[in-house]
Enzyme design. Structure first.
Site, PDB file in Angstrom:
ATOM      1  N   ARG A 221       0.838  -1.189   0.000  1.00 50.26           N
ATOM      2  CA  ARG A 221       0.000   0.000   0.000  1.00 50.26           C
ATOM      3  C   ARG A 221       0.875   1.241   0.000  1.00 50.26           C
ATOM      4  O   ARG A 221       1.963   1.224   0.574  1.00 50.26           O
ATOM      5  CB  ARG A 221      -0.922   0.014   1.237  1.00 50.26           C
ATOM      6  CG  ARG A 221      -2.130  -0.924   1.101  1.00 50.26           C
ATOM      7  CD  ARG A 221      -3.064  -0.420  -0.002  1.00 50.26           C
ATOM      8  NE  ARG A 221      -4.222  -1.293  -0.208  1.00 50.26           N
ATOM      9  CZ  ARG A 221      -4.362  -2.109  -1.258  1.00 50.26           C
ATOM     10  NH1 ARG A 221      -3.422  -2.212  -2.159  1.00 50.26           N
ATOM     11  NH2 ARG A 221      -5.471  -2.820  -1.396  1.00 50.26           N
ATOM     12  N   HIS A 269      -0.907   0.433 -10.196  1.00 50.02           N
ATOM     13  CA  HIS A 269      -1.751  -0.545  -9.483  1.00 50.02           C
ATOM     14  C   HIS A 269      -2.171  -1.716 -10.389  1.00 50.02           C
ATOM     15  O   HIS A 269      -3.359  -2.081 -10.462  1.00 50.02           O
ATOM     16  CB  HIS A 269      -2.987   0.135  -8.882  1.00 50.02           C
ATOM     17  CG  HIS A 269      -3.455  -0.573  -7.634  1.00 50.02           C
ATOM     18  ND1 HIS A 269      -3.844   0.084  -6.489  1.00 50.02           N
ATOM     19  CD2 HIS A 269      -3.570  -1.902  -7.345  1.00 50.02           C
ATOM     20  CE1 HIS A 269      -4.202  -0.795  -5.562  1.00 50.02           C
ATOM     21  NE2 HIS A 269      -4.032  -2.017  -6.055  1.00 50.02           N
TER      22      HIS A 269
END
Lengths: 306, 306
Positions: A221, A269
């Site tokens: 993250r 991502h």
């Protein structure tokens, strides 16, 4: 007949329906728009989040993502069983991590540049063998990356809260031993989830502890990284490269300095995509447990946040 | 005291000497310039080839390369034991092959291009899992590449003259079954040595048999490829990419059309470098057999050519 709400990207719907149909779940009714009788959701958190409070019959949600932080918001209901996607991303994450490690060792970009000038470029290549990789987080994803690292002859360290069950980790580190873990690593890979304990865990001290010319890969993250410290380590040429899949704000804002920092690779991502086939199979396995009134796999604890 | 002539690139000499010294081969005298009393050579074929006829005491040559074609010339003497480098290149070849396969699956070059324009590029990535790779040649190098392919969840075919001992090959093909072997492959990798039987083995028929948008990697010898057929398959966009490490003439001539062919990657004979540490260890192992008057490992049969 239980009613399933399938909420995934429109392009993915046919693949999901095909997998669900093949599995012969005759006792399941599938809809793709919300209605009050929906008991089960299979979908992307970003797509179903806003519908949660309009579904009085909801009992179980199977998320197609690993990251379910957006569902932990105390303003949202938590009176259903949430299962997330696990066990399917390890092989994809290995492909991601090693694509960039090998890009670097094999000097692919330098050789492409030479080729543009019809230039024979026999400069010696590097090798992963004998190098040391450290994994921040050794769940099912980290364990798979560790196995690939072993396949390529690397030494493997793991940093976890307490767990130490992966046979491909040569040495485990916990809690206070973070800098000891980081010291001398040739490669640091973060695959930790976003929890308060992991905020800015990759800070200046950690980056300064790595071997000279190390590579940092963040596929966990964005919150795990102290961005200023990372930029400084890249600008000083202390790090050879950073490969970032996740960011504090996504999409990464257009004016962010990361975009144009040398030796920083942005992968938007895409590290471990949720392929319809994988996720439908995971749902089907859990659905069979659900109708048999058994405990579901990969349940999220709303309090612990994972 | 046996006298060893070490003939490697000047930069590599210290690393070789250090390994040989560490092994404590007290009964060996090492020189780096030829003299008539030399009984053993450890070196690069290109460097010692011209000296062979001036070394009357020569008994054994350990080449630091796998490719020893240049020593098969009938005009050269063949009255010594020639051992070549084997067993050390497999892991390096796996790193080479998978660096380019993953470069392609992960769309690394497209993402780099997007990054230049501060562009978030979430296009779905591909995966190696489930794809089929075919290996032309399954010696120790091909077997290692097969193991890496299995690790990434690929199906693996092998084409050999007769051998079929590698457990990571799902199905073997021999002789006439070349096109059957090639049919539908997503990836074709050549690691065959240069022998008359392998000349232009990768021809138009083979290339036309591959799956649409396949990738071809040549890490064997340049003579294995029909260059016109390869150029045509790339220009027609029938092949997604070709990665070539070896060529009929090396360095590849400046005016060769390969340099500027789209989706063709030139790696300048760097796929599996001879690292001093690996080769010195192989020599040491063989030297211990030599002084014990045992059979040496990896002997070349001058008649068969490998």
């Amino acid at each position: 007949l239980p009613r399933l709400l399938l909420l995934v990207k429109p392009n993915d719907i046919p693949a999901y329906l095909s997998e669900l149909k093949t599995a012969g779940l005759a006792d399941l009714e599938i809809v793709t728009t919300p209605d009050p009788s929906v008991e089960i959701i299979l979908g992307d958190p970003a797509l179903f989040r806003a519908h949660l409070r309009h579904l009085p019959a909801l009992r179980w949600v199977q998320a197609t993502w690993a990251g379910i932080e957006s569902l932990l918001d105390p303003a949202l209901r938590h009176d259903y069983i949430l299962t997330n996607a696990r066990g399917v991303f390890g092989p994809l994450m290995s492909e991601y991590v090693f694509s960039y490690l090998l890009l670097y060792e094999r000097r692919i970009l330098e050789r492409l540049e030479a080729q543009k000038h019809n230039q024979w470029a026999p400069a010696l290549t590097g090798t992963l063998r004998g190098k040391t990789i450290g994994l921040l987080g050794v769940g099912s994803i980290g364990a798979h990356v560790a196995g690939t690292a072993k396949h390529f002859g690397m030494k493997v360290r793991g940093y976890t809260r307490a767990s130490q069950g992966c046979p491909d980790i040569d040495r485990y580190y916990h809690g206070e031993a973070l800098l000891e873990f980081a010291t001398g690593l040739d490669v640091l890979v973060n695959v930790l989830p976003n929890t308060p304990a992991t905020h800015s865990i990759v800070n200046a001290d950690v980056l300064n502890s790595l071997a000279d010319q190390a590579i940092f890969i963040n596929a966990g993250r964005g919150s795990a990284v102290d961005e200023a410290a990372l930029l400084s380590a890249l600008r000083n040429k202390q790090l050879a490269a950073a490969v970032l899949d996740v960011f504090r704000e996504e999409p990464l804002p257009h004016a962010h300095p990361f975009w144009n920092t040398e030796n920083l690779f942005i992968t938007s991502h895409t590290a471990a995509p949720s392929f319809a086939q994988d996720l439908a199979r995971l749902f089907i396995e859990n659905y069979r447990l659900f109708i048999a009134k058994q405990a579901l796999k990969f349940q999220v604890n709303f309090e612990q946040g994972y």
